[in-house]
Design a protein around this motif. Structure first.
Motif, PDB file in Angstrom:
ATOM      1  N   LYS A 217       0.889  -1.222  -0.013  1.00 17.63           N
ATOM      2  CA  LYS A 217       0.010   0.093   0.062  1.00 17.63           C
ATOM      3  C   LYS A 217       0.930   1.296   0.134  1.00 17.63           C
ATOM      4  CE  LYS A 217      -4.050   0.284   0.793  1.00 17.63           C
ATOM      5  NZ  LYS A 217      -5.226   0.087   0.003  1.00 17.63           N
ATOM      6  N   ILE A 218       0.584   2.016  -1.032  1.00 21.16           N
ATOM      7  CA  ILE A 218       1.530   3.316  -1.129  1.00 21.16           C
ATOM      8  C   ILE A 218       0.354   4.534  -0.875  1.00 21.16           C
ATOM      9  CG2 ILE A 218       3.078   4.593  -2.588  1.00 21.16           C
ATOM     10  CD1 ILE A 218       3.574   1.771  -4.105  1.00 21.16           C
ATOM     11  N   GLY A 219       1.046   5.390  -0.196  1.00 21.83           N
ATOM     12  CA  GLY A 219       0.012   6.649  -0.068  1.00 21.83           C
ATOM     13  C   GLY A 219       0.922   8.037  -0.217  1.00 21.83           C
ATOM     14  N   ILE A 220       0.179   8.987  -0.591  1.00 24.70           N
ATOM     15  CA  ILE A 220       0.677  10.474  -0.372  1.00 24.70           C
ATOM     16  C   ILE A 220      -0.328  11.557  -0.272  1.00 24.70           C
ATOM     17  CG2 ILE A 220       0.871  10.668  -2.950  1.00 24.70           C
ATOM     18  CD1 ILE A 220       3.122  12.377  -2.792  1.00 24.70           C
ATOM     19  N   GLY A 221       0.066  12.399   0.564  1.00 26.06           N
ATOM     20  CA  GLY A 221      -1.344  13.459   0.784  1.00 26.06           C
ATOM     21  C   GLY A 221      -0.248  14.731   1.278  1.00 26.06           C
ATOM     22  N   ASP A 222      -1.469  15.674   1.570  1.00 24.40           N
ATOM     23  CA  ASP A 222      -1.018  17.023   1.881  1.00 24.40           C
ATOM     24  C   ASP A 222      -2.343  17.591   2.981  1.00 24.40           C
ATOM     25  OD1 ASP A 222      -0.099  19.483   2.152  1.00 24.40           O
ATOM     26  OD2 ASP A 222      -0.103  19.796   0.142  1.00 24.40           O
ATOM     27  N   VAL A 223      -1.606  17.741   3.850  1.00 23.45           N
ATOM     28  CA  VAL A 223      -2.675  18.429   4.974  1.00 23.45           C
ATOM     29  C   VAL A 223      -2.662  19.901   4.730  1.00 23.45           C
ATOM     30  CG1 VAL A 223      -3.388  18.704   7.445  1.00 23.45           C
ATOM     31  CG2 VAL A 223      -2.307  16.578   6.541  1.00 23.45           C
ATOM     32  N   THR A 224      -3.654  20.671   4.717  1.00 24.57           N
ATOM     33  CA  THR A 224      -3.669  22.173   4.465  1.00 24.57           C
ATOM     34  C   THR A 224      -2.866  22.762   5.467  1.00 24.57           C
ATOM     35  OG1 THR A 224      -5.806  22.269   5.824  1.00 24.57           O
ATOM     36  CG2 THR A 224      -5.900  22.224   3.499  1.00 24.57           C
ATOM     37  N   GLY A 225      -2.054  23.620   5.088  1.00 22.29           N
ATOM     38  CA  GLY A 225      -1.086  24.517   5.784  1.00 22.29           C
ATOM     39  C   GLY A 225       0.027  23.376   6.391  1.00 22.29           C
ATOM     40  N   HIS A 226       0.923  23.885   7.397  1.00 25.76           N
ATOM     41  CA  HIS A 226       1.841  23.117   8.173  1.00 25.76           C
ATOM     42  C   HIS A 226       2.206  23.702   9.413  1.00 25.76           C
ATOM     43  CE1 HIS A 226       3.929  26.574   5.692  1.00 25.76           C
ATOM     44  NE2 HIS A 226       4.659  26.709   6.876  1.00 25.76           N
ATOM     45  N   GLY A 227       2.737  22.983  10.290  1.00 23.72           N
ATOM     46  CA  GLY A 227       3.018  23.357  11.685  1.00 23.72           C
ATOM     47  C   GLY A 227       2.333  22.173  12.547  1.00 23.72           C
ATOM     48  N   LEU A 228       2.098  22.440  13.648  1.00 23.70           N
ATOM     49  CA  LEU A 228       1.846  21.394  14.904  1.00 23.70           C
ATOM     50  C   LEU A 228       0.498  20.352  14.470  1.00 23.70           C
ATOM     51  CD1 LEU A 228       2.996  19.672  17.298  1.00 23.70           C
ATOM     52  CD2 LEU A 228       1.643  21.485  18.842  1.00 23.70           C
ATOM     53  N   GLU A 229      -0.508  21.364  14.018  1.00 27.00           N
ATOM     54  CA  GLU A 229      -1.767  20.825  13.750  1.00 27.00           C
ATOM     55  C   GLU A 229      -1.652  19.920  12.645  1.00 27.00           C
ATOM     56  OE1 GLU A 229      -5.083  23.299  13.541  1.00 27.00           O
ATOM     57  OE2 GLU A 229      -5.283  23.288  15.763  1.00 27.00           O
ATOM     58  N   SER A 230      -0.965  20.252  11.425  1.00 26.73           N
ATOM     59  CA  SER A 230      -0.965  19.689  10.394  1.00 26.73           C
ATOM     60  C   SER A 230      -0.068  18.375  10.379  1.00 26.73           C
ATOM     61  CB  SER A 230      -0.428  20.479   9.085  1.00 26.73           C
ATOM     62  OG  SER A 230      -1.205  21.651   9.033  1.00 26.73           O
ATOM     63  N   GLY A 231       0.905  18.553  11.230  1.00 27.05           N
ATOM     64  CA  GLY A 231       1.992  17.237  11.430  1.00 27.05           C
ATOM     65  C   GLY A 231       1.009  16.409  12.222  1.00 27.05           C
ATOM     66  N   VAL A 232       0.432  16.614  13.226  1.00 32.68           N
ATOM     67  CA  VAL A 232      -0.314  15.749  14.031  1.00 32.68           C
ATOM     68  C   VAL A 232      -1.384  14.990  13.324  1.00 32.68           C
ATOM     69  CG1 VAL A 232      -2.062  15.362  16.071  1.00 32.68           C
ATOM     70  CG2 VAL A 232      -0.043  16.896  16.251  1.00 32.68           C
ATOM     71  N   LEU A 233      -2.195  15.551  12.330  1.00 30.91           N
ATOM     72  CA  LEU A 233      -3.333  15.175  11.431  1.00 30.91           C
ATOM     73  C   LEU A 233      -2.626  14.170  10.275  1.00 30.91           C
ATOM     74  CD1 LEU A 233      -6.060  15.272  10.986  1.00 30.91           C
ATOM     75  CD2 LEU A 233      -5.619  16.785   9.189  1.00 30.91           C
ATOM     76  N   MET A 234      -1.277  14.534   9.884  1.00 35.12           N
ATOM     77  CA  MET A 234      -0.830  13.591   9.207  1.00 35.12           C
ATOM     78  C   MET A 234      -0.119  12.269   9.913  1.00 35.12           C
ATOM     79  SD  MET A 234       2.591  12.206   8.555  1.00 35.12           S
ATOM     80  CE  MET A 234       4.111  12.984   8.598  1.00 35.12           C
ATOM     81  N   LEU A 235       0.220  12.418  11.327  1.00 42.56           N
ATOM     82  CA  LEU A 235       0.526  11.162  12.251  1.00 42.56           C
ATOM     83  C   LEU A 235      -0.862  10.366  11.903  1.00 42.56           C
ATOM     84  CD1 LEU A 235       2.802  12.619  14.615  1.00 42.56           C
ATOM     85  CD2 LEU A 235       3.298  11.302  12.615  1.00 42.56           C
ATOM     86  N   MET A 236      -1.979  11.038  12.347  1.00 38.50           N
ATOM     87  CA  MET A 236      -3.215  10.409  12.361  1.00 38.50           C
ATOM     88  C   MET A 236      -3.444   9.504  11.289  1.00 38.50           C
ATOM     89  SD  MET A 236      -5.767  13.100  14.406  1.00 38.50           S
ATOM     90  CE  MET A 236      -5.352  14.076  15.777  1.00 38.50           C
ATOM     91  N   VAL A 237      -3.363  10.170  10.216  1.00 38.08           N
ATOM     92  CA  VAL A 237      -3.645   9.414   8.639  1.00 38.08           C
ATOM     93  C   VAL A 237      -2.664   8.235   8.487  1.00 38.08           C
ATOM     94  CG1 VAL A 237      -3.581   9.608   6.316  1.00 38.08           C
ATOM     95  CG2 VAL A 237      -4.458  11.380   7.556  1.00 38.08           C
ATOM     96  N   GLN A 238      -1.561   8.232   8.849  1.00 40.31           N
ATOM     97  CA  GLN A 238      -0.378   7.071   8.837  1.00 40.31           C
ATOM     98  C   GLN A 238      -1.050   6.150   9.818  1.00 40.31           C
ATOM     99  OE1 GLN A 238       2.009   5.691  10.683  1.00 40.31           O
ATOM    100  NE2 GLN A 238       3.570   5.036   9.250  1.00 40.31           N
ATOM    101  N   THR A 239      -1.371   6.352  10.863  1.00 38.94           N
ATOM    102  CA  THR A 239      -1.723   5.262  11.586  1.00 38.94           C
ATOM    103  C   THR A 239      -2.953   4.811  11.256  1.00 38.94           C
ATOM    104  OG1 THR A 239      -1.219   6.559  13.736  1.00 38.94           O
ATOM    105  CG2 THR A 239      -2.548   5.001  14.306  1.00 38.94           C
ATOM    106  N   ALA A 240      -4.110   5.382  10.820  1.00 39.98           N
ATOM    107  CA  ALA A 240      -5.383   4.952  10.395  1.00 39.98           C
ATOM    108  C   ALA A 240      -5.064   3.963   9.060  1.00 39.98           C
ATOM    109  CB  ALA A 240      -6.307   6.318   9.832  1.00 39.98           C
TER     110      ALA A 240
END
Length: 416
Positions: A217-240
């Motif tokens: 499974k290969i994935g790529i994505g982009d959370v709006t903005g950057h910074g702590l909130e965006s980084g945390v959301l990215m980690l959530m996606v990776q875990t899901a």
């Protein structure tokens, strides 16, 4: 009556005085005071010998009852015969009988608000500091403002340090969770080269390559903005994504909708105005009895997927009809679709985030998909690692010394 109408010894009127941080207790200056029957002449002598003294408290036993300001004494003494007429009179006849009195435990902010509210249109330089109604000393407005400024600066420094620590931890987690070279080398049928560089301490870009039970499974994505909130959301996606892969969810609609539902619920709880573009690819190598290629099943909405064929032809696969932004709606199942891409030996797939195509040079010219494709057309015969390095070098050449405005992520997959 006090000798010279002034003293620094407050032991008979003041209980033990403890300096309380960030309160007016910490800015007590002059602790001299006058008794009610002290004379104007005595007050004038005190001001004359203390050039930095703007006001003197008038204290009856232990209770502050008034305040004498330097300008009051000067006004009296500049009058013709002022000293002779008023010098022997008691200060109680001339004092301000409604002085500003602030309890010693009052915070800087509360003291500032109280003084502003109660000083009217008159600029007050000094105020009385008391402890449970007993005189403790004088406070100065400038000292209060300086203390407030220092406190705010220290709070900002502490907050910056805290945020910097949080950002550093999140950034390190992100870097730790990126696929390692040894993992990528174990993917049968594909040579994979990845690159990620955040514009800030923590980025909102995501990419991953996961192998589980013979599936990739290969994935790529982009959370709006950057910074702590965006980084945390990215980690959530990776875990899901990892969790769904571990429970053997194979249906692309259910897979993306489950990721979306998780992120939607969390962003609602976080009250975070964040969404994410995300595409997922399932790679299946051809049966060796059929050929040496492989098939990619693509779903989700993100940037165009670039398929580089042997010979240099670049196919641009739009993804806007294959999904929906993650975290925007509670259910996106009706928007999810899938396309199949077959790869022959030597063919490549290039995935990227808009930090690459929207990167600007000093003239504000975008790098763009067209230039990206042109580089791929010229270098189709190179390895995945070489293509990655050439693209990043060309991007840096375009940007020059201009600071990154967005995270840049690149993933090159080449059929071996």
């Amino acid at each position: 009556m006090l000798e010279y109408a002034v003293t620094d010894d407050l032991s008979h009127i003041d209980a033990p005085f403890i300096m309380l941080e960030n309160t007016v207790a910490s800015i007590v200056k002059a602790r001299v005071y006058l008794e009610p029957d002290s004379t104007i002449e005595q007050a004038g002598n005190i001001f004359a010998s203390n050039k930095d003294l703007h006001a003197i408290a008038v204290v009856d036993a232990t209770k502050p009852i008034g305040i004498i300001h330097r300008h009051q004494i000067m006004d009296i003494f500049v009058q013709p015969f002022g000293r002779d007429l008023y010098g022997k009179k008691n200060v109680s006849r001339f004092m301000d009988t409604q002085p500003l009195v602030v309890e010693h435990t009052t915070s800087f902010k509360e003291a500032s608000q109280y003084i502003t509210k109660n000083s009217g249109t008159t600029f007050i330089q000094d105020f009385i500091i008391a402890k449970q109604g007993r005189y403790s000393g004088m406070g100065n407005i400038l000292s209060l403002l300086e203390s407030i400024t220092t406190l705010q600066i220290n709070q900002l420094k502490a907050e910056n340090t805290r945020l910097s620590t949080e950002l550093d931890v999140t950034r390190r987690l992100q870097q730790m969770l990126l696929p390692k070279e040894c993992e990528l080398s174990q993917i049968s049928g594909l040579e994979i080269a990845g690159f990620m560089e955040p514009a800030d301490e923590v980025g909102g870009d995501y990419y991953d390559v996961l192998k589980h039970g013979g599936r990739v499974k290969i994935g790529i994505g982009d959370v709006t903005g950057h910074g702590l909130e965006s980084g945390v959301l990215m980690l959530m996606v990776q875990t899901a994504v990892r969790t769904l892969l571990a429970v053997n969810e194979t249906d692309p609609v259910k897979f993306l909708n489950a990721v979306n539902s998780t992120i939607y619920s969390n962003t609602q709880r976080m009250d975070a105005d964040k969404t994410m573009s995300l595409i997922l690819l399932d790679y299946v190598p051809d049966d060796k009895s059929i050929g040496d290629g492989g098939t990619v099943l693509l779903s989700g909405q993100h940037e165009e997927v670039l398929v580089v064929r042997v010979g240099g032809e670049v196919e641009r696969v739009r993804t806007d009809m294959l999904g929906f932004p993650i975290g925007l709606e509670e259910n996106i199942s009706e928007f999810v679709a899938q396309v199949k891409i077959h790869l022959n030996t030597g063919d490549s797939i290039v995935l990227y985030t808009d930090g690459i195509t929207e990167a600007q040079n000093d003239a504000k010219i975008l790098y763009g998909v067209k230039r990206l494709c042109e580089v791929l057309e010229k270098n189709w015969h190179k390895s995945a690692n070489e293509i990655r390095e050439i693209l990043i070098e060309d991007l840096r050449s375009h940007i020059g010394k201009k600071k990154l405005q967005d995270d840049i992520t690149l993933l090159v997959l080449q059929q071996t």
